[in-house]
Motif scaffolding. Sequence first.
Motif, mmCIF file in Angstrom:
data_model
loop_
_atom_site.group_PDB
_atom_site.id
_atom_site.type_symbol
_atom_site.label_atom_id
_atom_site.label_comp_id
_atom_site.label_asym_id
_atom_site.label_seq_id
_atom_site.Cartn_x
_atom_site.Cartn_y
_atom_site.Cartn_z
ATOM 1 N N GLU A 127 0.840 -1.201 0.000
ATOM 2 C CA GLU A 127 0.000 0.000 0.000
ATOM 3 C C GLU A 127 0.880 1.258 0.000
ATOM 4 N N ASP A 128 0.318 2.367 -0.505
ATOM 5 C CA ASP A 128 1.050 3.636 -0.419
ATOM 6 C C ASP A 128 1.358 3.936 1.043
ATOM 7 N N PRO A 129 2.558 4.479 1.330
ATOM 8 C CA PRO A 129 2.876 4.798 2.724
ATOM 9 C C PRO A 129 1.944 5.867 3.280
ATOM 10 N N ILE A 130 1.777 5.845 4.588
ATOM 11 C CA ILE A 130 1.058 6.902 5.298
ATOM 12 C C ILE A 130 2.108 7.686 6.083
ATOM 13 N N ALA A 131 2.081 9.001 5.981
ATOM 14 C CA ALA A 131 3.133 9.782 6.629
ATOM 15 C C ALA A 131 2.627 11.156 7.032
ATOM 16 N N PHE A 132 3.279 11.725 8.040
ATOM 17 C CA PHE A 132 2.958 13.087 8.477
ATOM 18 C C PHE A 132 3.980 13.521 9.515
ATOM 19 N N ASP A 133 4.103 14.830 9.683
ATOM 20 C CA ASP A 133 4.878 15.371 10.797
ATOM 21 C C ASP A 133 4.110 15.080 12.079
ATOM 22 N N CYS A 134 4.843 14.717 13.126
ATOM 23 C CA CYS A 134 4.150 14.333 14.362
ATOM 24 C C CYS A 134 4.513 15.193 15.564
ATOM 25 N N GLY A 135 5.307 16.245 15.360
ATOM 26 C CA GLY A 135 5.582 17.141 16.476
ATOM 27 C C GLY A 135 6.999 17.683 16.442
ATOM 28 N N PRO A 136 7.379 18.398 17.487
ATOM 29 C CA PRO A 136 8.738 18.920 17.545
ATOM 30 C C PRO A 136 9.755 17.799 17.654
ATOM 31 N N GLY A 137 10.938 18.042 17.115
ATOM 32 C CA GLY A 137 12.036 17.089 17.249
ATOM 33 C C GLY A 137 13.114 17.673 18.131
ATOM 34 N N ASN A 138 14.259 17.997 17.518
ATOM 35 C CA ASN A 138 15.369 18.587 18.269
ATOM 36 C C ASN A 138 15.320 20.112 18.329
ATOM 37 N N ALA A 139 14.531 20.730 17.461
ATOM 38 C CA ALA A 139 14.624 22.180 17.308
ATOM 39 C C ALA A 139 14.338 22.928 18.612
ATOM 40 N N LEU A 140 13.286 22.537 19.326
ATOM 41 C CA LEU A 140 12.944 23.255 20.556
ATOM 42 C C LEU A 140 14.054 23.140 21.599
ATOM 43 N N ILE A 141 14.585 21.936 21.771
ATOM 44 C CA ILE A 141 15.665 21.745 22.753
ATOM 45 C C ILE A 141 16.883 22.570 22.353
ATOM 46 N N ASP A 142 17.247 22.487 21.074
ATOM 47 C CA ASP A 142 18.416 23.228 20.602
ATOM 48 C C ASP A 142 18.229 24.729 20.784
ATOM 49 N N GLN A 143 17.048 25.240 20.417
ATOM 50 C CA GLN A 143 16.805 26.679 20.538
ATOM 51 C C GLN A 143 16.800 27.111 21.996
ATOM 52 N N TRP A 144 16.240 26.298 22.863
ATOM 53 C CA TRP A 144 16.215 26.603 24.289
ATOM 54 C C TRP A 144 17.636 26.691 24.856
ATOM 55 N N LEU A 145 18.455 25.707 24.568
ATOM 56 C CA LEU A 145 19.820 25.684 25.106
ATOM 57 C C LEU A 145 20.674 26.797 24.508
#
Length: 385
Positions: free
Chosen positions: A199-217
């Motif tokens: 079947e065709d894959p099902i995909a989507f963004d599911c939330g923050p990854g590293n960006a929030l942690i990196d920006q915070w630090l």
Amino acid sequence: MTATDYGDRATYRAIGLMSGTSLDGIDIALIETDGVLDVTRGPSRTYGFSTELRGQLEEALEMGKGLAARTERPGDLRAIEAKLTDRHAEIARHFASEIGLALCDVDIVGFHGQTVLHKPNEALTVQLGDGDRLASALGVPVAWDLRARDMESAGQGAPLVPAYHRALAANLPPEFAIRPVAFVNIGGISNITYIDGDEDPIAFDCGPGNALIDQWLQREAGIPFDQNGRIASEGTIIETLADRYLNADFFAKKTPKSLDRFDFPVPDPDDGELSDVARTLCYVTARGIAQAREHLPERPELWIVAGGGRRHPTILSDLADALGDEADVVLAEDCGFDGDAMEAEAWAYLAVRSIRGLPLTFPTTTGCREPVSGGRISKPGTKRD
């Protein structure tokens, strides 16, 4: 330029270049593929940005917030784009020299560029990168601007890697040939690909990854990222902060869906101590990925994790806890893949699909009206309009 321009051949040699939302550098990879299920993975490398260029890209992200058209380059954006493109060319030449590859033996280069704006609800996505300039610098055709046609077909323009995930799933070692399977990429943003048979894959963004942690630090301590998870390991979860993120409308939103780097704001300085906030953001990343199960037809038994976030032990531990005993969480390397190179390999693979006119996206991955190919193909010597 199409496959017929290359003559009748079974496979193509392609280089992929990827610069992700985490701004940690450029990944480059070489593969040979037919653009379907035949994939032979070659060498790969990661090259960092200079402090100066990374700073300019951070400025470009801020300038990008005001863009109203995909080709708009106000102020210093055009100069930054040229510098970024030249860095890609420099890296490609160095990579080829290092692995003993003549660039004239490469059929196509897949060039992602640097995303500075992604507004799927406005059918607008902007990646800095001049494919004409890169093709002329390398003497090799370049496939680029691969997201635009998907958006013209009412798609989100992201994620694009699922077509490659499907090829990798077809080549899993027997002990990992479990269906359904989920591929998770934890970069600046996290995304998931669900694969079940043909079947065709099902995909989507599911939330923050590293960006929030990196920006915070970076903002609070001048530290670009949480190396080996040391800072988060010293903290405790701030429940109110975690709830604030996890109760965002995005998580309940129907799929397909995609995110911009700035869709989730960086915590306020008074939200907590450095390590406690970092620990909380790890938890948010993991829970966001786990909540993706609610949008899938079945719950995968195997979760394969790639991207820079796979190196963060707290994120991985939190993800395993969130998924529970019903699923195994493994690294891309456990399956014989390279979690750093996977997206660069994907861009090489997509470049081959582009010249062959094969779909890059599907209604189940981006919400496009029908499977869509796409991309601009620049030959050496092409001038930008």
